[in-house]
Design a protein around this motif. Structure first.
Motif, PDB file in Angstrom:
ATOM      1  N   GLY A  85       0.824  -1.207   0.000  1.00 47.44           N
ATOM      2  CA  GLY A  85       0.000   0.000   0.000  1.00 47.44           C
ATOM      3  C   GLY A  85       0.853   1.250   0.000  1.00 47.44           C
ATOM      4  O   GLY A  85       1.956   1.287   0.557  1.00 47.44           O
ATOM      5  N   LEU A  86       0.370   2.318  -0.643  1.00 47.50           N
ATOM      6  CA  LEU A  86       1.124   3.567  -0.713  1.00 47.50           C
ATOM      7  C   LEU A  86       1.233   4.184   0.682  1.00 47.50           C
ATOM      8  O   LEU A  86       0.355   4.012   1.529  1.00 47.50           O
ATOM      9  CB  LEU A  86       0.458   4.535  -1.682  1.00 47.50           C
ATOM     10  CG  LEU A  86       0.233   4.004  -3.109  1.00 47.50           C
ATOM     11  CD1 LEU A  86      -0.339   5.107  -3.995  1.00 47.50           C
ATOM     12  CD2 LEU A  86       1.502   3.435  -3.718  1.00 47.50           C
ATOM     13  N   VAL A  87       2.332   4.894   0.905  1.00 47.03           N
ATOM     14  CA  VAL A  87       2.642   5.429   2.226  1.00 47.03           C
ATOM     15  C   VAL A  87       2.666   6.953   2.166  1.00 47.03           C
ATOM     16  O   VAL A  87       3.505   7.549   1.487  1.00 47.03           O
ATOM     17  CB  VAL A  87       4.000   4.902   2.734  1.00 47.03           C
ATOM     18  CG1 VAL A  87       4.285   5.430   4.137  1.00 47.03           C
ATOM     19  CG2 VAL A  87       4.019   3.373   2.720  1.00 47.03           C
ATOM     20  N   ALA A 110      -3.534   4.661  -0.334  1.00 46.70           N
ATOM     21  CA  ALA A 110      -2.708   4.781   0.870  1.00 46.70           C
ATOM     22  C   ALA A 110      -3.203   3.812   1.945  1.00 46.70           C
ATOM     23  O   ALA A 110      -4.403   3.736   2.223  1.00 46.70           O
ATOM     24  CB  ALA A 110      -2.753   6.202   1.410  1.00 46.70           C
ATOM     25  N   THR A 111      -2.275   3.090   2.550  1.00 51.06           N
ATOM     26  CA  THR A 111      -2.613   2.191   3.661  1.00 51.06           C
ATOM     27  C   THR A 111      -1.818   2.507   4.926  1.00 51.06           C
ATOM     28  O   THR A 111      -2.054   1.907   5.969  1.00 51.06           O
ATOM     29  CB  THR A 111      -2.374   0.717   3.287  1.00 51.06           C
ATOM     30  OG1 THR A 111      -0.976   0.513   3.015  1.00 51.06           O
ATOM     31  CG2 THR A 111      -3.203   0.301   2.081  1.00 51.06           C
ATOM     32  N   ARG A 112      -0.855   3.433   4.837  1.00 47.18           N
ATOM     33  CA  ARG A 112      -0.114   3.910   6.014  1.00 47.18           C
ATOM     34  C   ARG A 112       0.035   5.425   5.880  1.00 47.18           C
ATOM     35  O   ARG A 112       0.160   5.958   4.781  1.00 47.18           O
ATOM     36  CB  ARG A 112       1.276   3.279   6.100  1.00 47.18           C
ATOM     37  CG  ARG A 112       1.310   1.768   5.878  1.00 47.18           C
ATOM     38  CD  ARG A 112       1.519   1.008   7.154  1.00 47.18           C
ATOM     39  NE  ARG A 112       1.757  -0.402   6.895  1.00 47.18           N
ATOM     40  CZ  ARG A 112       2.641  -1.160   7.535  1.00 47.18           C
ATOM     41  NH1 ARG A 112       3.389  -0.637   8.492  1.00 47.18           N
ATOM     42  NH2 ARG A 112       2.779  -2.443   7.251  1.00 47.18           N
ATOM     43  N   MET A 113       0.073   6.103   7.029  1.00 47.32           N
ATOM     44  CA  MET A 113       0.063   7.560   6.990  1.00 47.32           C
ATOM     45  C   MET A 113       0.702   8.135   8.249  1.00 47.32           C
ATOM     46  O   MET A 113       0.528   7.620   9.348  1.00 47.32           O
ATOM     47  CB  MET A 113      -1.395   8.057   6.890  1.00 47.32           C
ATOM     48  CG  MET A 113      -1.581   9.551   7.036  1.00 47.32           C
ATOM     49  SD  MET A 113      -3.327  10.042   6.940  1.00 47.32           S
ATOM     50  CE  MET A 113      -3.615   9.829   5.174  1.00 47.32           C
ATOM     51  N   ARG A 114       1.428   9.245   8.048  1.00 45.47           N
ATOM     52  CA  ARG A 114       1.866  10.095   9.142  1.00 45.47           C
ATOM     53  C   ARG A 114       1.141  11.432   9.000  1.00 45.47           C
ATOM     54  O   ARG A 114       1.390  12.180   8.045  1.00 45.47           O
ATOM     55  CB  ARG A 114       3.382  10.295   9.122  1.00 45.47           C
ATOM     56  CG  ARG A 114       3.893  11.237  10.206  1.00 45.47           C
ATOM     57  CD  ARG A 114       5.412  11.298  10.219  1.00 45.47           C
ATOM     58  NE  ARG A 114       5.989  10.065  10.753  1.00 45.47           N
ATOM     59  CZ  ARG A 114       7.313   9.806  10.774  1.00 45.47           C
ATOM     60  NH1 ARG A 114       8.172  10.679  10.255  1.00 45.47           N
ATOM     61  NH2 ARG A 114       7.755   8.670  11.285  1.00 45.47           N
TER      62      ARG A 114
END
Length: 409
Positions: free
Chosen positions: A51-53, A111-115
């Motif tokens: 997944g896109l980050v 997106a599957t991860r995010m800050r």
């Protein structure tokens, strides 16, 4: 026991097609001709990747452009002031609803991860933080969110902000941020942020060195403190537009210095292009760090969204692939390998910046996969290809269908 399979997946760097088998929330097999009777999705030769980050986005102040004062006449933007003037109107519920809309767009774009970078100060208190924090559990089925808490309007010169930063860390923020450009004492803010990071064993992600000339780089102190604290690999900063104003050979020296210290850089194409060069009326500088040059000289880089529909960036559809395409276009990245490297700045390199040790399509990792309507990373970036399917922890979370042309009979 395989309970779901993505068939005919094309992985970055491989010519053959493979099947990806899930066992619960994890990847259990990556092989050709996987034999099982589990339900399946046929990727039909499309590109499949982790997944896109999204490493740098402001959910808390997204979608406020219509409530802010209009951009002033001329070349100024007053973005921070225009946002600051309305922050007192933010409620937890308001932040939650706006952030939710933006977050769902990010999820739909793969997106599957995010800050998420969230502001705290006496004007907004912890309302922005609380509004975004509620989304962490609410959307865990689709994306993992870590919050970076930051003092956008100053720390040492803004009484009460330090206490709010510390309280947000106590309440679950996992990263501590900074914005020394807006502090009367840049060095004091940076030093205090390193102290907070040490106290909470937290990573650091700053807004740093936005400006039109290379003088007075805060990155000098950041590199020194990163080494002093032993925080290499745990420090990143976004923007860094001052670095883009140097000759290429000097930029390369700086890239090596950052890489040696373990400091990563996030380039934010939409915001930096919109805000930089306002002191010029023609032949306007780009103000955009060449992430490919920095990567080639040993500095890890990611590409990210930053702002959506606010005075800092009054545009945005939350597509990371669009950010990669924009960066490659503006920096005139024409080689296949160079464009593919931009794709890695949404995936592998972004995961490294966030210290995600379980990222990517490999046995044992979470089954977080995006199926993109392309056959290579280069094509995905060049054409801003759309995700056709997204999986989080083995569960399908997004479906997108290709447009259908209705030809005359």
């Amino acid at each position: 026991m395989i309970d779901y399979v993505i068939r005919n997946a094309r992985l970055p760097g491989r010519d053959d097609l493979v099947d990806i088998g899930f066992a619960g929330s994890r990847i259990a097999a990556v092989e050709r001709g996987l034999s099982c009777d589990a339900p399946e999705h046929d990727a039909a030769g499309c590109l499949c990747c982790g997944g896109l980050v999204e490493t740098h986005i402001h959910l808390d102040k997204s979608r406020i452009i219509d409530r802010c004062a209009p951009e002033p006449a001329g070349r100024g933007h007053l973005a921070m002031e225009r946002v600051s003037d309305v922050k007192h109107t933010f409620t937890v519920e308001d932040v939650h609803e706006r952030a939710k809309t933006t977050l769902e767009r990010c999820i739909a774009n793969g997106a599957t991860r995010m800050r998420a970078h969230v502001e705290v100060d006496p004007k907004v208190g912890l309302r922005g933080f609380e509004g975004v924090q509620a989304l962490v559990a609410e959307y865990a089925w689709a994306i993992e969110i870590e919050i970076c808490v930051m003092p956008q309007e100053g720390l040492t010169n803004n009484p009460g902000t330090d206490e709010l930063m510390v309280e947000a860390m106590r309440r679950g923020a996992r990263v501590v941020g900074a914005a020394p450009n807006y502090d009367s004492d840049h060095a004091a803010q940076i030093r205090r942020v390193f102290e907070i990071a040490r106290d909470f064993d937290a990573d650091i992600d700053m807004h740093l060195d936005s400006g039109a000339s290379p003088e007075h780089l805060d990155a000098v102190l950041v590199c020194d403190l990163t080494e002093q604290y032993g925080w290499g690999g745990r420090v990143a900063f976004g923007h860094g537009t001052k670095l883009s104003t140097m000759p290429p050979d000097e930029q390369a020296v700086w890239a090596r210095r950052l890489g040696d210290a373990g400091v990563a850089v996030t380039v934010l194409p939409a915001t930096d292009l919109f805000l930089m060069g306002r002191d010029q009326t023609y032949n306007v500088r780009r103000g955009l760090v060449d992430a490919n040059l920095f990567v080639a000289n040993g500095c890890n880089c990611s590409l990210s969204t930053n702002n959506i529909l606010n005075p800092f960036t009054p545009f945005g559809d939350c597509s990371l692939l669009r950010m990669a395409n924009l960066h490659a276009n503006v920096l005139q990245v024409g080689s296949r390998d160079g464009i593919a490297e931009c794709f890695s700045m949404l995936t592998d390199r972004s995961a490294r910046l966030m210290n995600l040790t379980d990222y990517g399509i490999a046995v044992g990792n979470p089954a977080d996969i995006v199926v993109i309507d392309a056959t290579s990373p280069t094509q995905a970036v060049a054409e801003i290809a759309q995700p056709l399917a997204v999986f989080k922890n083995g569960r399908r979370t997004v479906t997108r269908t290709r447009p259908e042309l209705h030809r005359p009979a």
